[in-house]
Design an enzyme around this catalytic site. Structure first.
Site, short mmCIF file in Angstrom:
data_model
loop_
_atom_site.label_atom_id
_atom_site.label_comp_id
_atom_site.label_asym_id
_atom_site.label_seq_id
_atom_site.Cartn_x
_atom_site.Cartn_y
_atom_site.Cartn_z
N ASP A 27 -25.65 -39.42 61.10
CA ASP A 27 -24.71 -39.61 62.18
C ASP A 27 -23.36 -39.95 61.53
O ASP A 27 -23.30 -40.24 60.33
CB ASP A 27 -25.23 -40.78 63.05
CG ASP A 27 -24.21 -41.26 64.04
OD1 ASP A 27 -23.76 -40.44 64.84
OD2 ASP A 27 -23.87 -42.47 64.02
N ASP A 29 -19.99 -41.65 63.40
CA ASP A 29 -19.31 -42.87 63.86
C ASP A 29 -20.23 -44.08 63.78
O ASP A 29 -21.34 -44.07 64.32
CB ASP A 29 -18.82 -42.70 65.30
CG ASP A 29 -17.66 -41.73 65.40
OD1 ASP A 29 -16.70 -41.89 64.65
OD2 ASP A 29 -17.74 -40.81 66.23
P1 TMP Z 1 -21.50 -40.46 66.65
O1 TMP Z 1 -22.57 -39.56 67.20
O2 TMP Z 1 -20.79 -39.87 65.46
O3 TMP Z 1 -21.95 -41.85 66.41
O4 TMP Z 1 -20.35 -40.56 67.79
C1 TMP Z 1 -20.59 -41.09 69.02
C2 TMP Z 1 -19.99 -42.44 69.24
O5 TMP Z 1 -18.69 -42.29 69.80
C3 TMP Z 1 -20.77 -43.24 70.24
O6 TMP Z 1 -21.41 -44.35 69.64
C4 TMP Z 1 -19.77 -43.72 71.25
C5 TMP Z 1 -18.44 -43.36 70.68
N1 TMP Z 1 -17.42 -42.98 71.67
C6 TMP Z 1 -16.21 -43.65 71.63
O7 TMP Z 1 -16.00 -44.53 70.78
N2 TMP Z 1 -15.25 -43.32 72.54
C7 TMP Z 1 -15.42 -42.36 73.49
O8 TMP Z 1 -14.51 -42.11 74.29
C8 TMP Z 1 -16.69 -41.68 73.51
C9 TMP Z 1 -16.94 -40.63 74.56
C10 TMP Z 1 -17.65 -42.02 72.58
MG MG Z 2 -22.94 -43.44 65.67
#
Ligand code: TMP
Ligand code: MG
Length: 289
Positions: A27, A29
């Site tokens: 993953d 974030d």
């Molecule tokens: P990931 O799959 O790379 O972890 O990315 C998803 C993450 O992004 C999830 O944990 C929630 C975050 N997110 C935000 O921080 N801001 C937003 O506006 C959205 C839709 C998701």
């Molecule tokens: Mg994540």
């Protein structure tokens, strides 16, 4: 670790067939990027767009409000994935609609990333460089924004040829202005569908039957569902937030759980031992973790 013996056995089995049979699925974030730095939250790929270059103040306010509403739901240990799913679709759809109204310019993305306090986890260079040197494919599977993600790893000089990315990519018109998002929406809890639709077709991953999976959400555990003939899987979960509430759940779901660990030390250690049999022989399995 809930089952230390299983972890040791899996690592041992993976080691026997070496890096040639390994693939890493991660993953992005809050898994490859830090959760917090010096007491402040590190922006996700969506939040990196919070820059006056790209979006106005009103849009920022609305996106923050949505984050405050839906993020607690995403990490709520009392709710099931089924209960969260429609709410995640709602969150992502609303945010992407707001972003599309902002006429975001492709040529300003790099500057926004440079100006953001985005941060990969400590040890990221070793992690990316090592996998590239060993020709181990790294699939980054993110519900974030692919264009921003690419820019983050490019600016950190780790966008190596072994990296594949599955994410939400922006679709720009001929003048370079955001008009839509490409393909099927990826959110935290539908990575399984993405895995089956995309990852299963990546030829560089075929025949690599050992998987190291990294994530910070239970939804990330389905990222390897597109891999056929898996022999061994080792999953590492980063538990960043709501630690006490989610500890049991994480321990029951991931092989190794890292609590508030802002580094990639453990994945790096794993990658190192993967091709250094001598390391284990010298130190013994007990010293691994
Ligand atoms: P990931 O799959 O790379 O972890 O990315 C998803 C993450 O992004 C999830 O944990 C929630 C975050 N997110 C935000 O921080 N801001 C937003 O506006 C959205 C839709 C998701
Ligand atoms: Mg994540």
């Amino acid at each position: 670790m809930r089952e230390r013996c299983r972890v040791e056995e899996t690592i041992y089995n993976m080691q026997q067939t070496g890096p040639e049979n390994l693939q890493v699925i991660s993953d992005f974030d809050m898994t490859l990027t830090r959760f917090a730095y010096k007491g402040k939250r590190v922006p996700t790929t969506h939040n990196i767009l919070d820059n006056r270059l790209l979006i106005d103040e009103n849009c920022t306010k609305k996106i923050k409000k949505l984050l405050n509403t839906y993020y607690p739901i995403e990490i709520d240990a009392r709710l099931s994935t089924e209960e969260k799913l429609p709410l995640m679709v709602e969150w992502w759809t609303k945010v992407h609609k707001l972003l599309m109204e902002q006429k975001i310019r492709k040529d300003l993305l790099a500057q926004a990333v440079r100006e953001s306090p985005s941060k990969l986890r400590e040890g990221y260079k070793m992690f990316f460089d090592h996998l590239a040197e060993q020709n181990v494919p790294l699939l980054i599977f993110s519900a974030g924004i692919g264009d921003v993600l690419e820019e983050v790893i490019r600016q950190n000089h780790v966008f190596h040829p072994n990296v594949n990315i599955i994410s939400n990519y922006m679709d720009f018109d001929h003048t370079g202005v955001l008009q839509a998002f490409k393909g099927q929406l990826i959110h935290t809890f539908n990575k399984r569908e993405g895995a089956l639709a995309h990852a299963a077709h990546l030829t560089e991953l075929k025949g690599r039957q050992n998987v190291l999976l990294l994530g910070d959400s239970l939804g990330d555990l389905t990222m390897a569902d597109g891999v056929s003939n898996v022999q061994n899987t080792l999953t590492i979960g980063f538990l960043n937030d709501q630690v006490e509430e989610r500890k049991e759940l994480f321990l029951n779901s991931f092989d190794i759980v890292l609590v508030k660990d802002e580094t990639l030390e453990i994945p790096n250690f794993y990658c190192t031992v993967m091709h250094k049999t001598a390391y284990l022989e010298t130190h013994g399995m007990e010293t691994l973790f």
